[in-house]
Design a protein around this motif. Structure first.
Motif, PDB file in Angstrom:
ATOM      1  N   GLY A 149      73.634  42.221 -12.263  1.00  0.00           N
ATOM      2  CA  GLY A 149      73.231  43.323 -11.410  1.00  0.00           C
ATOM      3  C   GLY A 149      73.174  44.673 -12.105  1.00  0.00           C
ATOM      4  O   GLY A 149      72.917  45.685 -11.461  1.00  0.00           O
ATOM      5  N   ARG A 150      73.412  44.718 -13.410  1.00  0.00           N
ATOM      6  CA  ARG A 150      73.358  45.966 -14.171  1.00  0.00           C
ATOM      7  C   ARG A 150      72.206  45.929 -15.152  1.00  0.00           C
ATOM      8  O   ARG A 150      71.844  44.886 -15.671  1.00  0.00           O
ATOM      9  CB  ARG A 150      74.646  46.165 -14.972  1.00  0.00           C
ATOM     10  N   GLY A 151      71.653  47.090 -15.435  1.00  0.00           N
ATOM     11  CA  GLY A 151      70.583  47.207 -16.404  1.00  0.00           C
ATOM     12  C   GLY A 151      71.100  47.646 -17.757  1.00  0.00           C
ATOM     13  O   GLY A 151      71.937  48.554 -17.849  1.00  0.00           O
ATOM     14  N   TYR A 152      70.644  46.997 -18.797  1.00  0.00           N
ATOM     15  CA  TYR A 152      70.977  47.335 -20.175  1.00  0.00           C
ATOM     16  C   TYR A 152      69.689  47.461 -20.965  1.00  0.00           C
ATOM     17  O   TYR A 152      68.647  46.963 -20.542  1.00  0.00           O
ATOM     18  CB  TYR A 152      71.825  46.232 -20.826  1.00  0.00           C
ATOM     19  N   VAL A 153      69.778  48.089 -22.114  1.00  0.00           N
ATOM     20  CA  VAL A 153      68.649  48.162 -23.024  1.00  0.00           C
ATOM     21  C   VAL A 153      69.093  47.577 -24.353  1.00  0.00           C
ATOM     22  O   VAL A 153      70.157  47.930 -24.867  1.00  0.00           O
ATOM     23  CB  VAL A 153      68.176  49.620 -23.226  1.00  0.00           C
ATOM     24  N   GLU A 154      68.294  46.664 -24.883  1.00  0.00           N
ATOM     25  CA  GLU A 154      68.554  46.108 -26.208  1.00  0.00           C
ATOM     26  C   GLU A 154      67.553  46.707 -27.190  1.00  0.00           C
ATOM     27  O   GLU A 154      66.352  46.711 -26.934  1.00  0.00           O
ATOM     28  CB  GLU A 154      68.410  44.594 -26.222  1.00  0.00           C
ATOM     29  N   LEU A 155      68.087  47.195 -28.286  1.00  0.00           N
ATOM     30  CA  LEU A 155      67.272  47.731 -29.372  1.00  0.00           C
ATOM     31  C   LEU A 155      67.491  46.832 -30.579  1.00  0.00           C
ATOM     32  O   LEU A 155      68.623  46.644 -31.016  1.00  0.00           O
ATOM     33  CB  LEU A 155      67.712  49.162 -29.692  1.00  0.00           C
ATOM     34  N   THR A 156      66.418  46.241 -31.094  1.00  0.00           N
ATOM     35  CA  THR A 156      66.503  45.344 -32.244  1.00  0.00           C
ATOM     36  C   THR A 156      65.965  46.078 -33.461  1.00  0.00           C
ATOM     37  O   THR A 156      64.821  46.538 -33.469  1.00  0.00           O
ATOM     38  CB  THR A 156      65.698  44.057 -31.997  1.00  0.00           C
ATOM     39  N   MET A 171      75.312  43.101 -32.418  1.00  0.00           N
ATOM     40  CA  MET A 171      75.430  41.803 -33.078  1.00  0.00           C
ATOM     41  C   MET A 171      74.318  41.661 -34.106  1.00  0.00           C
ATOM     42  O   MET A 171      73.319  42.364 -34.061  1.00  0.00           O
ATOM     43  CB  MET A 171      75.345  40.666 -32.068  1.00  0.00           C
ATOM     44  N   ARG A 172      74.535  40.762 -35.037  1.00  0.00           N
ATOM     45  CA  ARG A 172      73.513  40.436 -36.024  1.00  0.00           C
ATOM     46  C   ARG A 172      72.828  39.157 -35.561  1.00  0.00           C
ATOM     47  O   ARG A 172      73.490  38.169 -35.272  1.00  0.00           O
ATOM     48  CB  ARG A 172      74.136  40.232 -37.390  1.00  0.00           C
ATOM     49  N   ARG A 173      71.517  39.196 -35.472  1.00  0.00           N
ATOM     50  CA  ARG A 173      70.749  38.030 -35.039  1.00  0.00           C
ATOM     51  C   ARG A 173      70.670  37.030 -36.180  1.00  0.00           C
ATOM     52  O   ARG A 173      70.439  37.407 -37.330  1.00  0.00           O
ATOM     53  CB  ARG A 173      69.359  38.475 -34.606  1.00  0.00           C
ATOM     54  N   THR A 174      70.879  35.766 -35.862  1.00  0.00           N
ATOM     55  CA  THR A 174      70.767  34.734 -36.896  1.00  0.00           C
ATOM     56  C   THR A 174      69.305  34.561 -37.287  1.00  0.00           C
ATOM     57  O   THR A 174      68.403  34.825 -36.499  1.00  0.00           O
ATOM     58  CB  THR A 174      71.338  33.392 -36.398  1.00  0.00           C
ATOM     59  N   GLY A 175      69.092  34.151 -38.485  1.00  0.00           N
ATOM     60  CA  GLY A 175      67.729  33.955 -38.986  1.00  0.00           C
ATOM     61  C   GLY A 175      67.287  35.127 -39.833  1.00  0.00           C
ATOM     62  O   GLY A 175      67.262  35.050 -41.049  1.00  0.00           O
ATOM     63  N   ASP A 176      66.959  36.256 -39.192  1.00  0.00           N
ATOM     64  CA  ASP A 176      66.443  37.399 -39.947  1.00  0.00           C
ATOM     65  C   ASP A 176      67.483  38.489 -40.188  1.00  0.00           C
ATOM     66  O   ASP A 176      67.220  39.451 -40.891  1.00  0.00           O
ATOM     67  CB  ASP A 176      65.211  37.990 -39.266  1.00  0.00           C
ATOM     68  N   GLY A 177      68.680  38.369 -39.594  1.00  0.00           N
ATOM     69  CA  GLY A 177      69.739  39.350 -39.817  1.00  0.00           C
ATOM     70  C   GLY A 177      69.534  40.680 -39.128  1.00  0.00           C
ATOM     71  O   GLY A 177      70.231  41.646 -39.421  1.00  0.00           O
ATOM     72  N   ALA A 178      68.580  40.756 -38.205  1.00  0.00           N
ATOM     73  CA  ALA A 178      68.330  42.003 -37.498  1.00  0.00           C
ATOM     74  C   ALA A 178      69.546  42.408 -36.666  1.00  0.00           C
ATOM     75  O   ALA A 178      70.318  41.559 -36.228  1.00  0.00           O
ATOM     76  CB  ALA A 178      67.105  41.865 -36.596  1.00  0.00           C
ATOM     77  N   LEU A 179      69.705  43.711 -36.462  1.00  0.00           N
ATOM     78  CA  LEU A 179      70.773  44.209 -35.593  1.00  0.00           C
ATOM     79  C   LEU A 179      70.260  44.319 -34.179  1.00  0.00           C
ATOM     80  O   LEU A 179      69.157  44.814 -33.947  1.00  0.00           O
ATOM     81  CB  LEU A 179      71.214  45.610 -36.045  1.00  0.00           C
ATOM     82  N   VAL A 180      71.043  43.871 -33.233  1.00  0.00           N
ATOM     83  CA  VAL A 180      70.707  44.017 -31.824  1.00  0.00           C
ATOM     84  C   VAL A 180      71.808  44.880 -31.202  1.00  0.00           C
ATOM     85  O   VAL A 180      72.977  44.512 -31.195  1.00  0.00           O
ATOM     86  CB  VAL A 180      70.622  42.652 -31.101  1.00  0.00           C
ATOM     87  N   VAL A 181      71.409  46.053 -30.726  1.00  0.00           N
ATOM     88  CA  VAL A 181      72.333  47.008 -30.130  1.00  0.00           C
ATOM     89  C   VAL A 181      72.074  47.033 -28.635  1.00  0.00           C
ATOM     90  O   VAL A 181      70.939  47.220 -28.197  1.00  0.00           O
ATOM     91  CB  VAL A 181      72.125  48.428 -30.716  1.00  0.00           C
ATOM     92  N   LYS A 182      73.119  46.815 -27.851  1.00  0.00           N
ATOM     93  CA  LYS A 182      72.995  46.766 -26.393  1.00  0.00           C
ATOM     94  C   LYS A 182      73.739  47.967 -25.812  1.00  0.00           C
ATOM     95  O   LYS A 182      74.869  48.262 -26.222  1.00  0.00           O
ATOM     96  CB  LYS A 182      73.606  45.465 -25.894  1.00  0.00           C
ATOM     97  N   GLY A 183      73.115  48.639 -24.872  1.00  0.00           N
ATOM     98  CA  GLY A 183      73.751  49.794 -24.257  1.00  0.00           C
ATOM     99  C   GLY A 183      73.295  49.997 -22.834  1.00  0.00           C
ATOM    100  O   GLY A 183      72.310  49.407 -22.379  1.00  0.00           O
ATOM    101  N   SER A 184      74.043  50.827 -22.124  1.00  0.00           N
ATOM    102  CA  SER A 184      73.717  51.132 -20.736  1.00  0.00           C
ATOM    103  C   SER A 184      73.759  52.646 -20.541  1.00  0.00           C
ATOM    104  O   SER A 184      74.453  53.355 -21.270  1.00  0.00           O
ATOM    105  CB  SER A 184      74.692  50.448 -19.787  1.00  0.00           C
TER     106      SER A 184
END
Length: 101
Positions: free
Chosen positions: A38-45, A86-99
């Motif tokens: 029920g909450r909104g977040y934004v993920e930035l990769t 977190m670091r995404r597996t495979g390409d090592g990209a960073l995924v930053v989650k925030g509200s």
């Protein structure tokens, strides 16, 4: 601009403000709104090019960004409170989650 929606927005540069420190990332960048419990977040990769940038993101208390593609502004985030990185597996990209604050 407001919540980016659940459809991914792809850019090639992001100007990120972590607390009061500006950082610039270039490469394959995506932002996307997600809904959880029920909450909104934004993920930035982000591409993970510099370990110091990752550490700065892990320690920050607030952040915001402007996402660009070919020099045109696509999305400007409100000030967000980080809720995960977190670091995404495979390409090592960073995924930053925030509200929103």
């Amino acid at each position: 601009m407001t919540f980016p929606g659940t459809r991914p927005i792809h850019g090639d540069a992001v100007h990120l403000s972590i607390d009061t420190v500006p950082l610039v990332f270039t490469g394959a960048i995506t932002c996307q709104g997600i809904l959880e419990g029920g909450r909104g977040y934004v993920e930035l990769t982000l591409p993970d090019a510099d370990p110091n940038h990752r550490r700065a993101l892990e320690r920050c208390t607030s952040y915001s960004w402007d996402l660009y593609r070919d020099g045109a502004l696509l999305y400007s985030s409100p000030t967000l409170t980080p809720s995960g990185i977190m670091r995404r597996t495979g390409d090592g990209a960073l995924v930053v989650k925030g509200s929103p604050r």
